[in-house]
Design a protein around this motif. Structure first.
Motif, PDB file in Angstrom:
ATOM      1  N   MET A   1      44.428  24.502 -28.827  1.00 55.69           N
ATOM      2  CA  MET A   1      43.841  24.791 -27.536  1.00 55.69           C
ATOM      3  C   MET A   1      44.347  26.155 -27.064  1.00 55.69           C
ATOM      4  SD  MET A   1      44.324  22.874 -23.900  1.00 55.69           S
ATOM      5  CE  MET A   1      42.891  21.879 -24.009  1.00 55.69           C
ATOM      6  N   GLN A   2      43.435  26.945 -26.561  1.00 56.72           N
ATOM      7  CA  GLN A   2      43.800  28.265 -26.051  1.00 56.72           C
ATOM      8  C   GLN A   2      44.262  28.160 -24.601  1.00 56.72           C
ATOM      9  OE1 GLN A   2      40.647  31.052 -26.630  1.00 56.72           O
ATOM     10  NE2 GLN A   2      40.502  30.662 -28.821  1.00 56.72           N
ATOM     11  N   GLU A   3      45.024  29.137 -24.156  1.00 55.15           N
ATOM     12  CA  GLU A   3      45.534  29.138 -22.784  1.00 55.15           C
ATOM     13  C   GLU A   3      44.398  29.081 -21.767  1.00 55.15           C
ATOM     14  OE1 GLU A   3      47.572  29.242 -19.251  1.00 55.15           O
ATOM     15  OE2 GLU A   3      48.279  28.646 -21.227  1.00 55.15           O
ATOM     16  N   VAL A   4      43.279  29.739 -22.039  1.00 54.56           N
ATOM     17  CA  VAL A   4      42.169  29.718 -21.078  1.00 54.56           C
ATOM     18  C   VAL A   4      41.653  28.286 -20.887  1.00 54.56           C
ATOM     19  CG1 VAL A   4      40.336  30.251 -22.765  1.00 54.56           C
ATOM     20  CG2 VAL A   4      40.037  30.851 -20.353  1.00 54.56           C
ATOM     21  N   ASP A   5      41.602  27.497 -21.947  1.00 49.89           N
ATOM     22  CA  ASP A   5      41.173  26.104 -21.826  1.00 49.89           C
ATOM     23  C   ASP A   5      42.151  25.319 -20.946  1.00 49.89           C
ATOM     24  OD1 ASP A   5      38.862  26.033 -23.705  1.00 49.89           O
ATOM     25  OD2 ASP A   5      40.403  26.547 -25.173  1.00 49.89           O
ATOM     26  N   PHE A   6      43.432  25.492 -21.219  1.00 53.98           N
ATOM     27  CA  PHE A   6      44.465  24.793 -20.473  1.00 53.98           C
ATOM     28  C   PHE A   6      44.435  25.212 -19.003  1.00 53.98           C
ATOM     29  CE2 PHE A   6      48.875  23.947 -19.218  1.00 53.98           C
ATOM     30  CZ  PHE A   6      48.959  22.616 -19.570  1.00 53.98           C
ATOM     31  N   ASP A   7      44.286  26.505 -18.740  1.00 57.01           N
ATOM     32  CA  ASP A   7      44.245  27.024 -17.377  1.00 57.01           C
ATOM     33  C   ASP A   7      43.042  26.474 -16.614  1.00 57.01           C
ATOM     34  OD1 ASP A   7      45.026  28.994 -15.207  1.00 57.01           O
ATOM     35  OD2 ASP A   7      43.030  29.754 -15.715  1.00 57.01           O
ATOM     36  N   VAL A   8      41.875  26.484 -17.232  1.00 53.72           N
ATOM     37  CA  VAL A   8      40.668  25.972 -16.563  1.00 53.72           C
ATOM     38  C   VAL A   8      40.807  24.479 -16.287  1.00 53.72           C
ATOM     39  CG1 VAL A   8      38.190  25.515 -16.870  1.00 53.72           C
ATOM     40  CG2 VAL A   8      39.119  27.795 -17.318  1.00 53.72           C
ATOM     41  N   LEU A   9      41.365  23.726 -17.221  1.00 54.69           N
ATOM     42  CA  LEU A   9      41.592  22.302 -16.993  1.00 54.69           C
ATOM     43  C   LEU A   9      42.549  22.107 -15.819  1.00 54.69           C
ATOM     44  CD1 LEU A   9      41.311  19.301 -17.696  1.00 54.69           C
ATOM     45  CD2 LEU A   9      43.146  19.629 -19.386  1.00 54.69           C
ATOM     46  N   ALA A  10      43.656  22.821 -15.798  1.00 49.83           N
ATOM     47  CA  ALA A  10      44.625  22.682 -14.705  1.00 49.83           C
ATOM     48  C   ALA A  10      44.010  23.069 -13.362  1.00 49.83           C
ATOM     49  CB  ALA A  10      45.866  23.537 -14.987  1.00 49.83           C
ATOM     50  N   ARG A  11      43.228  24.144 -13.329  1.00 48.49           N
ATOM     51  CA  ARG A  11      42.579  24.559 -12.079  1.00 48.49           C
ATOM     52  C   ARG A  11      41.586  23.498 -11.607  1.00 48.49           C
ATOM     53  NH1 ARG A  11      43.201  29.934 -10.591  1.00 48.49           N
ATOM     54  NH2 ARG A  11      44.571  31.065 -12.015  1.00 48.49           N
ATOM     55  N   THR A  12      40.875  22.891 -12.552  1.00 45.41           N
ATOM     56  CA  THR A  12      39.916  21.847 -12.189  1.00 45.41           C
ATOM     57  C   THR A  12      40.651  20.636 -11.634  1.00 45.41           C
ATOM     58  OG1 THR A  12      38.438  22.643 -13.931  1.00 45.41           O
ATOM     59  CG2 THR A  12      37.979  20.462 -13.022  1.00 45.41           C
ATOM     60  N   ILE A  13      41.724  20.238 -12.278  1.00 42.83           N
ATOM     61  CA  ILE A  13      42.530  19.125 -11.779  1.00 42.83           C
ATOM     62  C   ILE A  13      43.050  19.442 -10.381  1.00 42.83           C
ATOM     63  CG2 ILE A  13      44.715  17.882 -12.085  1.00 42.83           C
ATOM     64  CD1 ILE A  13      44.178  18.065 -15.149  1.00 42.83           C
ATOM     65  N   TRP A  14      43.551  20.652 -10.182  1.00 40.93           N
ATOM     66  CA  TRP A  14      44.052  21.042  -8.865  1.00 40.93           C
ATOM     67  C   TRP A  14      42.953  20.901  -7.816  1.00 40.93           C
ATOM     68  CZ3 TRP A  14      42.238  25.000  -5.735  1.00 40.93           C
ATOM     69  CH2 TRP A  14      42.952  25.175  -4.534  1.00 40.93           C
ATOM     70  N   ALA A  15      41.795  21.452  -8.089  1.00 36.57           N
ATOM     71  CA  ALA A  15      40.716  21.462  -7.099  1.00 36.57           C
ATOM     72  C   ALA A  15      40.125  20.074  -6.852  1.00 36.57           C
ATOM     73  CB  ALA A  15      39.614  22.420  -7.538  1.00 36.57           C
ATOM     74  N   GLU A  16      40.045  19.274  -7.891  1.00 37.26           N
ATOM     75  CA  GLU A  16      39.425  17.958  -7.769  1.00 37.26           C
ATOM     76  C   GLU A  16      40.400  16.887  -7.282  1.00 37.26           C
ATOM     77  OE1 GLU A  16      36.063  16.817  -8.816  1.00 37.26           O
ATOM     78  OE2 GLU A  16      35.605  18.947  -8.583  1.00 37.26           O
ATOM     79  N   ALA A  17      41.709  17.064  -7.521  1.00 35.43           N
ATOM     80  CA  ALA A  17      42.632  15.956  -7.271  1.00 35.43           C
ATOM     81  C   ALA A  17      43.999  16.380  -6.742  1.00 35.43           C
ATOM     82  CB  ALA A  17      42.803  15.154  -8.562  1.00 35.43           C
ATOM     83  N   ARG A  18      44.113  17.522  -6.108  1.00 39.61           N
ATOM     84  CA  ARG A  18      45.442  17.962  -5.678  1.00 39.61           C
ATOM     85  C   ARG A  18      46.058  17.032  -4.639  1.00 39.61           C
ATOM     86  NH1 ARG A  18      42.015  21.734  -3.848  1.00 39.61           N
ATOM     87  NH2 ARG A  18      41.774  22.020  -1.603  1.00 39.61           N
ATOM     88  N   GLY A  19      45.272  16.261  -3.929  1.00 41.57           N
ATOM     89  CA  GLY A  19      45.796  15.326  -2.949  1.00 41.57           C
ATOM     90  C   GLY A  19      46.185  13.981  -3.541  1.00 41.57           C
ATOM     91  N   GLU A  20      46.013  13.839  -4.829  1.00 38.98           N
ATOM     92  CA  GLU A  20      46.333  12.581  -5.511  1.00 38.98           C
ATOM     93  C   GLU A  20      47.752  12.626  -6.063  1.00 38.98           C
ATOM     94  OE1 GLU A  20      44.282   9.876  -5.749  1.00 38.98           O
ATOM     95  OE2 GLU A  20      42.942  10.993  -4.437  1.00 38.98           O
ATOM     96  N   GLY A  21      48.263  11.454  -6.413  1.00 41.12           N
ATOM     97  CA  GLY A  21      49.545  11.376  -7.093  1.00 41.12           C
ATOM     98  C   GLY A  21      49.384  11.799  -8.540  1.00 41.12           C
ATOM     99  N   VAL A  22      50.474  11.710  -9.272  1.00 38.62           N
ATOM    100  CA  VAL A  22      50.453  12.107 -10.680  1.00 38.62           C
ATOM    101  C   VAL A  22      49.386  11.330 -11.452  1.00 38.62           C
ATOM    102  CG1 VAL A  22      51.800  12.147 -12.819  1.00 38.62           C
ATOM    103  CG2 VAL A  22      52.863  12.835 -10.678  1.00 38.62           C
ATOM    104  N   ALA A  23      49.325  10.006 -11.265  1.00 36.33           N
ATOM    105  CA  ALA A  23      48.344   9.195 -11.997  1.00 36.33           C
ATOM    106  C   ALA A  23      46.922   9.638 -11.690  1.00 36.33           C
ATOM    107  CB  ALA A  23      48.522   7.711 -11.669  1.00 36.33           C
ATOM    108  N   GLY A  24      46.632   9.947 -10.442  1.00 33.38           N
ATOM    109  CA  GLY A  24      45.286  10.391 -10.072  1.00 33.38           C
ATOM    110  C   GLY A  24      44.924  11.726 -10.690  1.00 33.38           C
ATOM    111  N   GLN A  25      45.883  12.640 -10.752  1.00 34.41           N
ATOM    112  CA  GLN A  25      45.620  13.936 -11.374  1.00 34.41           C
ATOM    113  C   GLN A  25      45.446  13.785 -12.880  1.00 34.41           C
ATOM    114  OE1 GLN A  25      48.320  17.055 -10.221  1.00 34.41           O
ATOM    115  NE2 GLN A  25      47.568  17.054  -8.124  1.00 34.41           N
ATOM    116  N   VAL A  26      46.293  12.995 -13.506  1.00 32.41           N
ATOM    117  CA  VAL A  26      46.158  12.762 -14.948  1.00 32.41           C
ATOM    118  C   VAL A  26      44.827  12.085 -15.243  1.00 32.41           C
ATOM    119  CG1 VAL A  26      47.089  11.478 -16.924  1.00 32.41           C
ATOM    120  CG2 VAL A  26      48.632  12.740 -15.412  1.00 32.41           C
ATOM    121  N   ALA A  27      44.413  11.155 -14.395  1.00 31.19           N
ATOM    122  CA  ALA A  27      43.146  10.448 -14.601  1.00 31.19           C
ATOM    123  C   ALA A  27      41.962  11.409 -14.598  1.00 31.19           C
ATOM    124  CB  ALA A  27      42.970   9.362 -13.545  1.00 31.19           C
ATOM    125  N   VAL A  28      41.954  12.369 -13.691  1.00 31.44           N
ATOM    126  CA  VAL A  28      40.881  13.372 -13.683  1.00 31.44           C
ATOM    127  C   VAL A  28      40.923  14.171 -14.982  1.00 31.44           C
ATOM    128  CG1 VAL A  28      40.082  15.505 -12.565  1.00 31.44           C
ATOM    129  CG2 VAL A  28      40.608  13.480 -11.183  1.00 31.44           C
TER     130      VAL A  28
END
Length: 144
Positions: A1-28
């Motif tokens: 996996m390239q860094e851009v893939d990892f970065d986009v995934l992390a940004r998506t998790i942040w935007a979609e689930a930043r108010g969730e706990g760890v389990a909620g963020q991992v689930a997204v």
């Protein structure tokens, strides 16, 4: 996996689930991983919701945070900063989602919606099975 893939995934998790706990963020993150790993037609051809982490996350109208009219969009493209601690937490959730060998806590989900919405989205009426509710997200997987 390239860094851009990892970065986009992390940004998506942040935007979609930043108010969730760890389990909620991992689930997204797992839901996105399930889309990346799926072969919808079992034909080896590209799927309609995109290919790879960048393609799946940025597919039009799939993850609302990437819609240009979404208030999170400016942070996702770097026009505004994401708070460092929040981004680090989203990166940790992304790493777990990508590398986890544990059973998928979403039950193989490829869709979810937030219970903060006024009503469930129309797609919940198509052949989909509710798998689990984690935090403020309800997860679904397609029924063949």
């Amino acid at each position: 996996m390239q860094e851009v893939d990892f970065d986009v995934l992390a940004r998506t998790i942040w935007a979609e689930a930043r108010g969730e706990g760890v389990a909620g963020q991992v689930a997204v993150g797992l839901c996105i991983r399930n889309r990346v790993e799926a072969d919808l037609g079992h034909d080896g051809k590209p799927d309609w919701w995109g290919e790879g982490y960048v393609g799946v996350c940025k597919a039009p109208w799939q993850f609302s945070c990437w819609n240009k009219n979404d208030p999170n969009y400016a942070c996702l493209i770097g026009a505004k900063p994401i708070p460092a601690a929040e981004y680090a937490r989203a990166r940790e959730a992304a790493a777990v989602a990508i590398t986890s060998k544990e059973p998928d806590l979403t039950g193989g989900a490829t869709h979810y919606y937030s219970t903060t919405m006024a009503s469930p989205p129309k797609w919940t009426g198509h052949p989909a099975k509710r798998t689990v509710k984690i935090g403020r997200h309800v997860f679904f997987k397609d029924v063949p």
